[in-house]
Motif scaffolding. Structure first.
Motif, PDB file in Angstrom:
ATOM      1  N   ILE A 109      25.325  45.125  41.410  1.00 21.17           N
ATOM      2  CA  ILE A 109      23.989  45.640  41.081  1.00 21.17           C
ATOM      3  C   ILE A 109      22.968  44.540  40.845  1.00 21.17           C
ATOM      4  O   ILE A 109      21.788  44.820  40.652  1.00 21.17           O
ATOM      5  CB  ILE A 109      24.057  46.515  39.816  1.00 21.17           C
ATOM      6  CG1 ILE A 109      24.681  45.705  38.663  1.00 21.17           C
ATOM      7  CG2 ILE A 109      24.850  47.788  40.086  1.00 21.17           C
ATOM      8  CD1 ILE A 109      24.509  46.321  37.304  1.00 21.17           C
ATOM      9  N   ASP A 110      23.421  43.270  40.853  1.00 28.25           N
ATOM     10  CA  ASP A 110      22.505  42.183  40.495  1.00 28.25           C
ATOM     11  C   ASP A 110      23.105  40.850  40.934  1.00 28.25           C
ATOM     12  O   ASP A 110      24.251  40.773  41.374  1.00 28.25           O
ATOM     13  CB  ASP A 110      22.299  42.190  38.971  1.00 28.25           C
ATOM     14  CG  ASP A 110      21.143  41.309  38.493  1.00 28.25           C
ATOM     15  OD1 ASP A 110      20.235  41.024  39.306  1.00 28.25           O
ATOM     16  OD2 ASP A 110      21.150  40.922  37.314  1.00 28.25           O
ATOM     17  N   TRP A 111      22.322  39.805  40.767  1.00 26.11           N
ATOM     18  CA  TRP A 111      22.823  38.448  40.945  1.00 26.11           C
ATOM     19  C   TRP A 111      23.622  38.070  39.695  1.00 26.11           C
ATOM     20  O   TRP A 111      23.348  38.550  38.602  1.00 26.11           O
ATOM     21  CB  TRP A 111      21.665  37.474  41.121  1.00 26.11           C
ATOM     22  CG  TRP A 111      20.854  37.707  42.358  1.00 26.11           C
ATOM     23  CD1 TRP A 111      21.049  37.174  43.594  1.00 26.11           C
ATOM     24  CD2 TRP A 111      19.683  38.534  42.464  1.00 26.11           C
ATOM     25  NE1 TRP A 111      20.093  37.631  44.472  1.00 26.11           N
ATOM     26  CE2 TRP A 111      19.236  38.465  43.809  1.00 26.11           C
ATOM     27  CE3 TRP A 111      18.979  39.340  41.574  1.00 26.11           C
ATOM     28  CZ2 TRP A 111      18.125  39.155  44.264  1.00 26.11           C
ATOM     29  CZ3 TRP A 111      17.873  40.038  42.017  1.00 26.11           C
ATOM     30  CH2 TRP A 111      17.455  39.934  43.352  1.00 26.11           C
ATOM     31  N   GLY A 112      24.598  37.192  39.854  1.00 24.41           N
ATOM     32  CA  GLY A 112      25.383  36.773  38.700  1.00 24.41           C
ATOM     33  C   GLY A 112      26.764  36.279  39.094  1.00 24.41           C
ATOM     34  O   GLY A 112      26.975  35.840  40.232  1.00 24.41           O
ATOM     35  N   LYS A 113      27.719  36.367  38.168  1.00 25.98           N
ATOM     36  CA  LYS A 113      29.103  35.981  38.421  1.00 25.98           C
ATOM     37  C   LYS A 113      30.032  37.036  37.825  1.00 25.98           C
ATOM     38  O   LYS A 113      29.720  37.625  36.784  1.00 25.98           O
ATOM     39  CB  LYS A 113      29.420  34.613  37.800  1.00 25.98           C
ATOM     40  CG  LYS A 113      28.707  33.451  38.476  1.00 25.98           C
ATOM     41  CD  LYS A 113      29.148  32.113  37.883  1.00 25.98           C
ATOM     42  CE  LYS A 113      28.444  30.954  38.601  1.00 25.98           C
ATOM     43  NZ  LYS A 113      28.868  29.640  38.045  1.00 25.98           N
ATOM     44  N   CYS A 114      31.180  37.239  38.487  1.00 26.82           N
ATOM     45  CA  CYS A 114      32.124  38.248  38.035  1.00 26.82           C
ATOM     46  C   CYS A 114      33.472  37.596  37.705  1.00 26.82           C
ATOM     47  O   CYS A 114      33.973  36.766  38.466  1.00 26.82           O
ATOM     48  CB  CYS A 114      32.314  39.330  39.097  1.00 26.82           C
ATOM     49  SG  CYS A 114      33.183  40.802  38.512  1.00 26.82           S
ATOM     50  N   GLU A 115      34.027  37.991  36.569  1.00 28.18           N
ATOM     51  CA  GLU A 115      35.335  37.475  36.178  1.00 28.18           C
ATOM     52  C   GLU A 115      36.436  38.089  37.049  1.00 28.18           C
ATOM     53  O   GLU A 115      36.208  39.099  37.728  1.00 28.18           O
ATOM     54  CB  GLU A 115      35.602  37.814  34.702  1.00 28.18           C
ATOM     55  CG  GLU A 115      34.649  37.127  33.739  1.00 28.18           C
ATOM     56  CD  GLU A 115      34.982  37.430  32.281  1.00 28.18           C
ATOM     57  OE1 GLU A 115      36.066  38.017  32.021  1.00 28.18           O
ATOM     58  OE2 GLU A 115      34.168  37.089  31.404  1.00 28.18           O
ATOM     59  N   ASN A 165      22.608  38.535  35.847  1.00 27.06           N
ATOM     60  CA  ASN A 165      21.482  37.687  35.450  1.00 27.06           C
ATOM     61  C   ASN A 165      20.387  38.457  34.716  1.00 27.06           C
ATOM     62  O   ASN A 165      19.686  37.908  33.867  1.00 27.06           O
ATOM     63  CB  ASN A 165      20.865  37.017  36.680  1.00 27.06           C
ATOM     64  CG  ASN A 165      21.745  35.929  37.256  1.00 27.06           C
ATOM     65  OD1 ASN A 165      22.804  35.621  36.725  1.00 27.06           O
ATOM     66  ND2 ASN A 165      21.316  35.349  38.365  1.00 27.06           N
ATOM     67  N   ASN A 166      20.233  39.736  35.041  1.00 20.33           N
ATOM     68  CA  ASN A 166      19.102  40.501  34.529  1.00 20.33           C
ATOM     69  C   ASN A 166      19.464  41.711  33.668  1.00 20.33           C
ATOM     70  O   ASN A 166      18.576  42.301  33.043  1.00 20.33           O
ATOM     71  CB  ASN A 166      18.233  40.979  35.703  1.00 20.33           C
ATOM     72  CG  ASN A 166      17.663  39.816  36.495  1.00 20.33           C
ATOM     73  OD1 ASN A 166      16.815  39.076  35.995  1.00 20.33           O
ATOM     74  ND2 ASN A 166      18.133  39.624  37.727  1.00 20.33           N
ATOM     75  N   THR A 219      15.817  50.633  35.274  1.00 21.00           N
ATOM     76  CA  THR A 219      15.075  49.380  35.152  1.00 21.00           C
ATOM     77  C   THR A 219      15.665  48.530  34.028  1.00 21.00           C
ATOM     78  O   THR A 219      16.479  49.000  33.234  1.00 21.00           O
ATOM     79  CB  THR A 219      13.584  49.614  34.833  1.00 21.00           C
ATOM     80  OG1 THR A 219      13.494  50.298  33.576  1.00 21.00           O
ATOM     81  CG2 THR A 219      12.910  50.416  35.919  1.00 21.00           C
ATOM     82  N   GLN A 220      15.228  47.309  33.991  1.00 21.95           N
ATOM     83  CA  GLN A 220      15.550  46.413  32.881  1.00 21.95           C
ATOM     84  C   GLN A 220      14.926  47.002  31.602  1.00 21.95           C
ATOM     85  O   GLN A 220      13.804  47.513  31.643  1.00 21.95           O
ATOM     86  CB  GLN A 220      14.964  45.048  33.191  1.00 21.95           C
ATOM     87  CG  GLN A 220      15.474  43.890  32.383  1.00 21.95           C
ATOM     88  CD  GLN A 220      14.853  42.575  32.866  1.00 21.95           C
ATOM     89  OE1 GLN A 220      13.627  42.404  32.816  1.00 21.95           O
ATOM     90  NE2 GLN A 220      15.675  41.684  33.344  1.00 21.95           N
ATOM     91  N   TYR A 221      15.647  46.924  30.502  1.00 16.87           N
ATOM     92  CA  TYR A 221      15.135  47.479  29.245  1.00 16.87           C
ATOM     93  C   TYR A 221      13.936  46.683  28.744  1.00 16.87           C
ATOM     94  O   TYR A 221      13.945  45.460  28.749  1.00 16.87           O
ATOM     95  CB  TYR A 221      16.230  47.477  28.186  1.00 16.87           C
ATOM     96  CG  TYR A 221      15.796  47.992  26.833  1.00 16.87           C
ATOM     97  CD1 TYR A 221      15.756  49.359  26.568  1.00 16.87           C
ATOM     98  CD2 TYR A 221      15.437  47.103  25.820  1.00 16.87           C
ATOM     99  CE1 TYR A 221      15.354  49.838  25.326  1.00 16.87           C
ATOM    100  CE2 TYR A 221      15.048  47.568  24.573  1.00 16.87           C
ATOM    101  CZ  TYR A 221      15.011  48.940  24.333  1.00 16.87           C
ATOM    102  OH  TYR A 221      14.604  49.389  23.088  1.00 16.87           O
TER     103      TYR A 221
END
Length: 297
Positions: free
Chosen positions: A171-177, A214-215, A293-295
């Motif tokens: 659902i977003d940019w980032g990293k997953c364990e 990230n978001n 949306t972002q809170y």
């Protein structure tokens, strides 16, 4: 009869269920429930069916399935005749432009095609499975320490029908364990079964991982198998940079479920989805479309 809300038409539609009569009998009759407990919920039943769907003999099921459920094959990059077996068709990828991804970093997107139920301010010990049945997050992922971080957060339940596109995405940019596997049964995840099997999600085979978005903060991804789901296949690279909309994995044959848990005050779910959930209806969504949306305080 399963009724869901179509956001685009603003109308309710009736879902055509694969094996609906069979499911109703299995999960509603005394004899059906006995067969369910003795045979159908067992790993061997789904594994054998999954093996069949991996053979060339299952290929003849593809065309009737497409016609019966009016599946739009123009979204697929290859012709259905070119699939080696039914599972290849079932876990098919889509053309790159078939599911536009909303890349606005403040917009929360759906990770799948499916039917969505959304809950705010969740009680970790009473997460709603369906009206009348609840379960706890610690039971679901078998990790009480991590569960506590999601008190009063959000829970999004995406139910994938056998007719849906069966890959799930980020659902977003980032990293997953790395993902964690939990062994379990293979009950159907259709609303018919959810109304009859308490704590069903906590009983089925499932995999879960923590996505560091990230978001939208830390997000628990839970993928749940179901009757005739041969495998949950994870295709992402743990601890590597991930792009919004990129593939996380896919299910082989069968209806399945993806559940996302968000920490408190990280997202705001779109109002129409929340309203339909309160009324008892799921909302049809597609991969990449806005669901929140972002809170913002």
């Amino acid at each position: 009869m399963i009724k869901y809300f179509n956001r685009k038409t603003r109308k309710y539609e009736i879902e055509k269920v694969a094996g609906g009569t069979y499911l109703k009998w299995i999960y509603s009759s005394p004899l059906g429930m006995k067969i369910l407990e003795i045979i159908i919920k067992k790993k061997i039943f789904s594994k054998l069916y999954g093996l069949f769907c991996d053979t060339r003999y299952s290929k003849k099921r593809i065309e009737p399935f497409i016609k019966d459920f009016n599946i739009d094959m123009s979204e697929c990059p290859i012709n259905y005749n070119d699939f080696r077996c039914f599972n290849d068709f079932f876990s098919r990828s889509l053309k790159q432009d078939a599911r536009p991804i909303n890349t606005n970093k403040k917009i929360l997107i759906s990770p799948v095609d499916g039917r969505l139920a959304a809950y705010e301010h969740i009680n970790l010990n009473k997460i709603i499975q369906i009206k009348g049945f609840t379960y706890s997050l610690s039971e679901l992922i078998k990790n009480n320490k991590i569960s506590m971080n999601f008190t009063n957060g959000n829970c999004l339940i995406f139910r994938l029908c056998p007719t849906d596109y069966h890959r799930f995405h980020f659902i977003d940019w980032g990293k997953c364990e790395p993902y964690n596997k939990i062994k379990g049964n293979y009950y159907s995840v259709n609303p018919i079964s959810l109304q009859n099997i308490p704590k069903l999600f906590c009983k089925n085979k499932r995999e879960w991982s923590i996505f560091h978005s990230n978001n939208f903060g830390n997000v628990i991804y839970v993928e749940i198998g179901a009757t005739c789901v041969g495998s949950i296949i994870q295709t992402y690279n743990p601890e590597k940079n991930i792009s919004k909309g990129s593939e996380k994995g896919y299910f082989k044959f069968g209806g399945s479920t993806v559940i996302l848990f968000f920490e408190k005050n990280k997202i705001t779910v779109d109002r129409d989805i929340l309203e339909q959930t309160k009324k008892g209806y799921e909302t049809k969504v597609l991969l990449g479309e806005r669901i929140g949306t972002q809170y913002v305080q």
